[in-house]
Design an enzyme around this catalytic site. Structure first.
Site, PDB file in Angstrom:
ATOM      1  N   GLY A  12       0.773  -1.301  -0.041  1.00 37.13           N
ATOM      2  CA  GLY A  12      -0.091   0.054   0.103  1.00 37.13           C
ATOM      3  C   GLY A  12       0.767   1.346   0.164  1.00 37.13           C
ATOM      4  CG  ASP A  57      -7.673 -11.772   3.776  1.00 37.10           C
ATOM      5  OD1 ASP A  57      -7.483 -10.934   4.820  1.00 37.10           O
ATOM      6  OD2 ASP A  57      -8.730 -11.574   3.421  1.00 37.10           O
ATOM      7  CE1 TYR A 146      -8.899   2.557   8.451  1.00 35.14           C
ATOM      8  CE2 TYR A 146      -9.489   4.851   9.094  1.00 35.14           C
ATOM      9  CZ  TYR A 146      -8.579   3.923   8.390  1.00 35.14           C
ATOM     10  OH  TYR A 146      -7.187   4.182   8.407  1.00 35.14           O
TER      11      TYR A 146
END
Ligand code: UDP
Length: 314
Positions: A12, A57, A146
Site C-alpha cells: 500500500g 489476506d 473503519y
C-alpha cells in the site's frame, strides 16, 4: 545489525514507503498484502533486495517460517470510498487481522506497531486532538466500519501488551499524502491534483470550510521509525499540525499546477469530520519528532508523481 521486519499492507501507500525506508538501511523486509487496495507496482522495484512478498489476506492465519523482529500492521482499506465499498473487509482486517498479527508477534517475541488513525477521534468535539481525547464516533454511520475497527484494534493491541507483555506501539496517523497514493482513492489530495492536472472541475464537498492537516509521507515514515525504536507503549499522534480548510487546499493545488480548473461544490458526505488537527506535543517531547516538509514542497513532489502516472506512457 540487519533486522527482520514484517509489514502487513506492505504493497500500500504507507506500507511500501516503509519497506523502502527499511531496505535502504539494509534490513530484511517481508511484505504481506492481498492487493485489494495495495498494488504490485508499489513494490515492483524491490525485487533485487532482501525483500519477500507474500500475497495473503491477514484475516487468515499467518504462517511465516522465519524469525521476525518487528511487525508493522498497516493492512486496511484506508480511504473513505475504499472502506465504504469494503465495509466487511475493513472490519475484518481491523479485528481478525490485528488478532492474527498480534498472535504472530507473541509467537516470535516481535515488537508490534499498529497503524491507527485520527478517525478514532471521529467528528471531534475537542480541537486540536490530544491522545487523551476519547473521540466522538458514530458506530453505525458509514465511517463506523473503519473507526470502530481501529478502535477495537487499539483495545486488542493494549490487551496483548498488558496480558501477554508484547512490546506494542500505537501510531495514530493523521491525513498523510505523497507518492504512491492511488489517483482514484477518492481522497482530497489525489482527487484535486488529478482534476487540476486535467483542467477538470475541482470537487469540493460541502462549503469547503471543513479543515484537515496534511503530513508528507517522508515525515510520517520518520515518525513511525522513531516510535518503533522508542520505549513507548501508548498511543502517539503522528501528523502535521499545519491546519487548513479544504477550500484553501483546492486553491493551493490549482495554484501549484497552474491549472485552469474551477472549483465546484458537491454535497458533504455523512459524518465527514468538521475539523482535524493533531496535537503532536507528545511525539515532540517523547520522540523528538516533528514534520519538516512544507506543504508546498510535499505537494510539489506529489504533483510530479501524479503527472507521471497520468501522462507518461512508460
Ligand atoms: N473532499 C472533498 N472533495 C473530494 C474529496 C474529499 O472536498 O473530492 C473532502 C472530504 O469531504 C473531507 C476532506 O476533503 O472533508 C478530506 O477528505 P479525505 O477523503 O482526503 O480524507 P478524510 O480526512 O475525510 O479521511
Amino acid at each position: 545489525m540487519a533486522k527482520k521486519i514484517l509489514i502487513t499492507g506492505g504493497a500500500g501507500f504507507i506500507g511500501s514507503n516503509l519497506a523502502d525506508f527499511f531496505l535502504e538501511r539494509e534490513h530484511c523486509v517481508i511484505c504481506i498484502d492481498n492487493l485489494i487496495t495495495g498494488s504490485i507496482s508499489n513494490i515492483a522495484h524491490l525485487t533485487n533486495q532482501d525483500f519477500r512478498f507474500i500475497n495473503l489476506d491477514v484475516t487468515n492465519y499467518i504462517y511465516i517460517d522465519s524469525e521476525i523482529d518487528y511487525i508493522l500492521h498497516f493492512a486496511s482499506p484506508a480511504s473513505p470510498i475504499d472502506y465504504l465499498e469494503l465495509p466487511i473487509q475493513t472490519l475484518k482486517v481491523g479485528s481478525l487481522g490485528t488478532h492474527k498479527a498480534l498472535g504472530l508477534a507473541k509467537a516470535r517475541g516481535a515488537t508490534f506497531l499498529l497503524a491507527s488513525t485520527s478517525e478514532i477521534y471521529g467528528d471531534p468535539l475537542i480541537h486540536p486532538q490530544q491522545e487523551n481525547y476519547w473521540g466522538n464516533v458514530n458506530p453505525v454511520g458509514p465511517r463506523g466500519v473503519y473507526d470502530e475497527a481501529k478502535r477495537f484494534a487499539e483495545a486488542l493491541t493494549m490487551a496483548y501488551h498488558r496480558y501477554h507483555s508484547i512490546d506494542a506501539k500505537i501510531a495514530r496517523i493523521f491525513n498523510t499524502y505523497g507518492p504512491r497514493m492511488r489517483i482514484n482513492d477518492g481522497r482530497a489530495i489525489p482527487t484535486f491534483i488529478s482534476q487540476a492536472l486535467k483542467n477538470e472541475d475541482i470537487t469540493v464537498y460541502g462549503e469547503g470550510n471543513q479543515t484537515r492537516s496534511f503530513c508528507y509521507i517522508d515525515d510520517l515514515v520518520a515518525g513511525i521509525y522513531q516510535l518503533l525504536m522508542s520505549g513507548i507503549n501508548e498511543p502517539v499522534n503522528l501528523g502535521n499540525p499545519h491546519e487548513m480548510t479544504i477550500l484553501q487546499l483546492a486553491e493551493k493545488i490549482i495554484d501549484l499546477t497552474n491549472s485552469k480548473s474551477e472549483i465546484v461544490f458537491r454535497p458533504l458526505p455523512e459524518d465527514d469530520p468538521k475539523v482535524r488537527q493533531p496535537d503532536i506535543s507528545k511525539a515532540k517531547k517523547l520522540l523528538q519528532w516533528e514534520p519538516k516538509v512544507s506543504l508546498e514542497e510535499g505537494l510539489g513532489k506529489t504533483i510530479e508523481y501524479f503527472e507521471k502516472k497520468l501522462f507518461d506512457q512508460n
